[in-house]
Design a protein around this motif. Structure first.
Motif, PDB file in Angstrom:
ATOM      1  N   MET A 171       0.834  -1.191   0.000  1.00  0.00           N
ATOM      2  CA  MET A 171       0.000   0.000   0.000  1.00  0.00           C
ATOM      3  C   MET A 171       0.874   1.247   0.000  1.00  0.00           C
ATOM      4  O   MET A 171       1.731   1.411   0.854  1.00  0.00           O
ATOM      5  N   THR A 172       0.716   2.116  -0.983  1.00  0.00           N
ATOM      6  CA  THR A 172       1.551   3.298  -1.082  1.00  0.00           C
ATOM      7  C   THR A 172       1.057   4.368  -0.120  1.00  0.00           C
ATOM      8  O   THR A 172      -0.110   4.469   0.204  1.00  0.00           O
ATOM      9  N   ILE A 173       1.977   5.172   0.354  1.00  0.00           N
ATOM     10  CA  ILE A 173       1.651   6.277   1.235  1.00  0.00           C
ATOM     11  C   ILE A 173       2.202   7.549   0.601  1.00  0.00           C
ATOM     12  O   ILE A 173       3.365   7.630   0.256  1.00  0.00           O
ATOM     13  N   ALA A 174       1.377   8.549   0.419  1.00  0.00           N
ATOM     14  CA  ALA A 174       1.812   9.806  -0.167  1.00  0.00           C
ATOM     15  C   ALA A 174       1.320  10.944   0.709  1.00  0.00           C
ATOM     16  O   ALA A 174       0.275  10.858   1.360  1.00  0.00           O
ATOM     17  N   ALA A 175       2.082  12.035   0.735  1.00  0.00           N
ATOM     18  CA  ALA A 175       1.755  13.152   1.614  1.00  0.00           C
ATOM     19  C   ALA A 175       0.423  13.789   1.243  1.00  0.00           C
ATOM     20  O   ALA A 175      -0.289  14.306   2.107  1.00  0.00           O
ATOM     21  N   ASP A 176       0.083  13.765  -0.039  1.00  0.00           N
ATOM     22  CA  ASP A 176      -1.148  14.420  -0.464  1.00  0.00           C
ATOM     23  C   ASP A 176      -2.343  13.477  -0.478  1.00  0.00           C
ATOM     24  O   ASP A 176      -3.405  13.815  -0.973  1.00  0.00           O
ATOM     25  N   LYS A 177      -2.155  12.265   0.040  1.00  0.00           N
ATOM     26  CA  LYS A 177      -3.265  11.305   0.072  1.00  0.00           C
ATOM     27  C   LYS A 177      -4.246  11.708   1.166  1.00  0.00           C
ATOM     28  O   LYS A 177      -3.839  12.089   2.255  1.00  0.00           O
ATOM     29  N   PRO A 178      -5.545  11.659   0.905  1.00  0.00           N
ATOM     30  CA  PRO A 178      -6.510  12.020   1.936  1.00  0.00           C
ATOM     31  C   PRO A 178      -6.407  11.076   3.129  1.00  0.00           C
ATOM     32  O   PRO A 178      -6.104   9.900   2.978  1.00  0.00           O
ATOM     33  N   ARG A 179      -6.649  11.594   4.313  1.00  0.00           N
ATOM     34  CA  ARG A 179      -6.603  10.762   5.502  1.00  0.00           C
ATOM     35  C   ARG A 179      -7.835   9.860   5.504  1.00  0.00           C
ATOM     36  O   ARG A 179      -8.967  10.328   5.462  1.00  0.00           O
ATOM     37  N   LEU A 180      -7.636   8.573   5.583  1.00  0.00           N
ATOM     38  CA  LEU A 180      -8.722   7.617   5.457  1.00  0.00           C
ATOM     39  C   LEU A 180      -9.021   6.990   6.805  1.00  0.00           C
ATOM     40  O   LEU A 180      -8.117   6.529   7.497  1.00  0.00           O
ATOM     41  N   SER A 181     -10.292   6.933   7.137  1.00  0.00           N
ATOM     42  CA  SER A 181     -10.691   6.283   8.377  1.00  0.00           C
ATOM     43  C   SER A 181     -10.782   4.778   8.159  1.00  0.00           C
ATOM     44  O   SER A 181     -10.851   4.290   7.025  1.00  0.00           O
ATOM     45  N   ARG A 182     -10.801   4.029   9.258  1.00  0.00           N
ATOM     46  CA  ARG A 182     -10.946   2.580   9.166  1.00  0.00           C
ATOM     47  C   ARG A 182     -12.255   2.221   8.489  1.00  0.00           C
ATOM     48  O   ARG A 182     -12.311   1.314   7.655  1.00  0.00           O
ATOM     49  N   GLU A 183     -13.324   2.948   8.846  1.00  0.00           N
ATOM     50  CA  GLU A 183     -14.624   2.663   8.257  1.00  0.00           C
ATOM     51  C   GLU A 183     -14.600   2.864   6.742  1.00  0.00           C
ATOM     52  O   GLU A 183     -15.204   2.102   5.982  1.00  0.00           O
ATOM     53  N   HIS A 184     -13.898   3.904   6.314  1.00  0.00           N
ATOM     54  CA  HIS A 184     -13.817   4.150   4.877  1.00  0.00           C
ATOM     55  C   HIS A 184     -13.048   3.031   4.175  1.00  0.00           C
ATOM     56  O   HIS A 184     -13.434   2.577   3.099  1.00  0.00           O
ATOM     57  N   MET A 185     -11.978   2.587   4.773  1.00  0.00           N
ATOM     58  CA  MET A 185     -11.191   1.502   4.167  1.00  0.00           C
ATOM     59  C   MET A 185     -12.025   0.224   4.057  1.00  0.00           C
ATOM     60  O   MET A 185     -11.959  -0.492   3.054  1.00  0.00           O
ATOM     61  N   LEU A 186     -12.821  -0.049   5.085  1.00  0.00           N
ATOM     62  CA  LEU A 186     -13.677  -1.237   5.037  1.00  0.00           C
ATOM     63  C   LEU A 186     -14.730  -1.100   3.942  1.00  0.00           C
ATOM     64  O   LEU A 186     -15.103  -2.089   3.299  1.00  0.00           O
ATOM     65  N   GLU A 187     -15.206   0.123   3.735  1.00  0.00           N
ATOM     66  CA  GLU A 187     -16.194   0.330   2.671  1.00  0.00           C
ATOM     67  C   GLU A 187     -15.556   0.133   1.297  1.00  0.00           C
ATOM     68  O   GLU A 187     -16.182  -0.425   0.381  1.00  0.00           O
ATOM     69  N   LEU A 188     -14.327   0.592   1.134  1.00  0.00           N
ATOM     70  CA  LEU A 188     -13.621   0.345  -0.134  1.00  0.00           C
ATOM     71  C   LEU A 188     -13.510  -1.160  -0.381  1.00  0.00           C
ATOM     72  O   LEU A 188     -13.737  -1.635  -1.506  1.00  0.00           O
ATOM     73  N   LEU A 189     -13.159  -1.884   0.657  1.00  0.00           N
ATOM     74  CA  LEU A 189     -13.028  -3.344   0.528  1.00  0.00           C
ATOM     75  C   LEU A 189     -14.381  -3.971   0.209  1.00  0.00           C
ATOM     76  O   LEU A 189     -14.486  -4.833  -0.675  1.00  0.00           O
ATOM     77  N   ARG A 190     -15.421  -3.540   0.910  1.00  0.00           N
ATOM     78  CA  ARG A 190     -16.753  -4.113   0.676  1.00  0.00           C
ATOM     79  C   ARG A 190     -17.208  -3.898  -0.767  1.00  0.00           C
ATOM     80  O   ARG A 190     -17.744  -4.815  -1.404  1.00  0.00           O
ATOM     81  N   GLN A 191     -16.980  -2.701  -1.262  1.00  0.00           N
ATOM     82  CA  GLN A 191     -17.407  -2.428  -2.642  1.00  0.00           C
ATOM     83  C   GLN A 191     -16.647  -3.292  -3.649  1.00  0.00           C
ATOM     84  O   GLN A 191     -17.225  -3.753  -4.637  1.00  0.00           O
ATOM     85  N   MET A 192     -15.358  -3.489  -3.421  1.00  0.00           N
ATOM     86  CA  MET A 192     -14.592  -4.330  -4.357  1.00  0.00           C
ATOM     87  C   MET A 192     -15.052  -5.780  -4.281  1.00  0.00           C
ATOM     88  O   MET A 192     -15.176  -6.458  -5.313  1.00  0.00           O
ATOM     89  N   ILE A 193     -15.293  -6.273  -3.072  1.00  0.00           N
ATOM     90  CA  ILE A 193     -15.793  -7.649  -2.921  1.00  0.00           C
ATOM     91  C   ILE A 193     -17.167  -7.784  -3.567  1.00  0.00           C
ATOM     92  O   ILE A 193     -17.476  -8.800  -4.203  1.00  0.00           O
ATOM     93  N   ARG A 194     -17.981  -6.766  -3.389  1.00  0.00           N
ATOM     94  CA  ARG A 194     -19.333  -6.775  -3.982  1.00  0.00           C
ATOM     95  C   ARG A 194     -19.258  -6.949  -5.492  1.00  0.00           C
ATOM     96  O   ARG A 194     -19.993  -7.730  -6.105  1.00  0.00           O
ATOM     97  N   ILE A 195     -18.358  -6.207  -6.139  1.00  0.00           N
ATOM     98  CA  ILE A 195     -18.199  -6.340  -7.598  1.00  0.00           C
ATOM     99  C   ILE A 195     -17.687  -7.737  -7.946  1.00  0.00           C
ATOM    100  O   ILE A 195     -18.209  -8.410  -8.836  1.00  0.00           O
ATOM    101  N   ARG A 196     -16.650  -8.200  -7.231  1.00  0.00           N
ATOM    102  CA  ARG A 196     -16.015  -9.484  -7.563  1.00  0.00           C
ATOM    103  C   ARG A 196     -17.010 -10.644  -7.446  1.00  0.00           C
ATOM    104  O   ARG A 196     -17.107 -11.490  -8.344  1.00  0.00           O
TER     105      ARG A 196
END
Length: 334
Positions: free
Chosen positions: A1-26
């Protein structure tokens, strides 16, 4: 996972939602493949496995008033945009409760209420449509962004160059999202393009451009935020090249003779779902029961969609010529 200074700060809940959406598509795509072998889905079927991070990283960054134009590999984009899974699957079944009344099938999911202007069976065919939508919004001063998804094969089409030229010349608010999965159907990019760094093609038209790891959903989201912000602020186009890979064949009729299993396996190790899951687990941000709940929720949604599509109705033969002409025109001519 890349880390960049200009990357938005992501909450745990947001990361789980990203994962859920990808699993949903798959999982939805897996079910579509199964239903296709059962002849529940007919015609062509192009699956999105491996490319989920692009749709999930880009589309939620857009506002509901923004417009989306997709490709024929658009199931995932439609689901993330909010097209109901029931309507998407009924469409693939050819039922009239489908989002395109069962007339478009897999390659033509469409939902006007969601500003989802559909898949397109023509390679690069969505590009001039996106420019036209953006031109209309530009003339109205609407402040709306049009996001146009297309594959690397589209950059060999004349309409790619015509569309980018006009978007740059007229200053139109289009976010061009190139899903570069390295193959135009069965032709490797290096065998068909003298310039394989596709963002440089946009730069030729003086369009701001960048390339991003399309297997990293966080990196895609960060790049999409920069791109959408710039389009909205300047009203000018932006080109985002997402370097990704499709883990399945081009379509259900593709024997994949143009690539070997070792290459596919190498890319499977970069699977965006595996990558994010591993990162969350290694940082103690997800527990096994949470992952199980995500999978169960997705499975239930898919089961409901299958039941809906099975129970949906066929369009009566008497409606066969409907939509041939716009209905107000047909009424006026009577």
């Amino acid at each position: 996972m890349t880390i960049a200074a200009d990357k938005p700060r992501l909450s745990r809940e947001h990361m789980l939602e990203l994962l859920r959406q990808m699993i949903r598509i798959r999982r939805f795509e897996d079910k579509c493949a199964e239903l296709y072998t059962q002849e529940k889905i007919r015609g062509f079927l192009h699956l999105y496995d491996g490319e989920e991070a692009v749709a999930v990283g880009v589309i939620p960054v857009l506002e509901s008033r923004d417009r989306i134009v997709a490709t024929y590999r658009e199931h995932g984009q439609a689901l993330v945009r909010g097209v109901p899974m029931t309507a998407a699957l009924a469409e693939m079944f050819g039922k009239q409760e489908g989002c395109s009344h069962g007339r478009g099938g897999s390659m033509h999911l469409f939902d006007r209420a969601k500003n989802f202007y559909g898949g397109n069976a023509i390679v690069g065919g969505g590009l001039p449509l996106a420019v036209g939508l953006a031109l209309a919004d530009h003339m109205r001063g609407a402040g709306i962004v049009t996001a146009c998804f297309f594959g690397d094969g589209a950059v060999a089409e004349g309409e790619f160059h015509e569309s980018l030229n006009l978007a740059a010349l007229w200053g139109l608010p289009v976010l061009f999202v190139c899903e570069n999965n390295l193959y135009a159907m069965g032709t490797a990019l290096a065998l068909s393009e003298s310039e394989t760094d596709l963002q440089r093609k946009a730069a030729c038209y003086r369009i701001a451009a960048e390339a991003v790891d399309g297997m990293d959903v966080v990196a895609v989201e960060a790049a999409a935020r920069r791109a959408v912000h710039q389009v909205r602020e300047t009203g000018k186009p932006y080109f985002l090249e997402c370097r990704t890979y499709r883990l399945r064949a081009h379509s259900m009729f593709d024997a994949q003779l143009y690539r070997d299993k070792a290459e596919v396996e190498t890319w499977r190790q970069k699977d965006p779902i595996l990558r994010l899951t591993t990162w969350l687990e290694s940082n103690h941000l997800i527990h096994a029961d949470e992952l199980a709940r995500i999978e169960a929720g997705v499975a239930a949604e898919i089961a409901d969609a299958v039941a809906f599509a099975e129970a949906a109705s066929w369009e009566p033969i008497g409606q066969l010529t409907r939509f041939t002409y716009a209905e107000p025109v047909a009424t006026a001519n009577r």
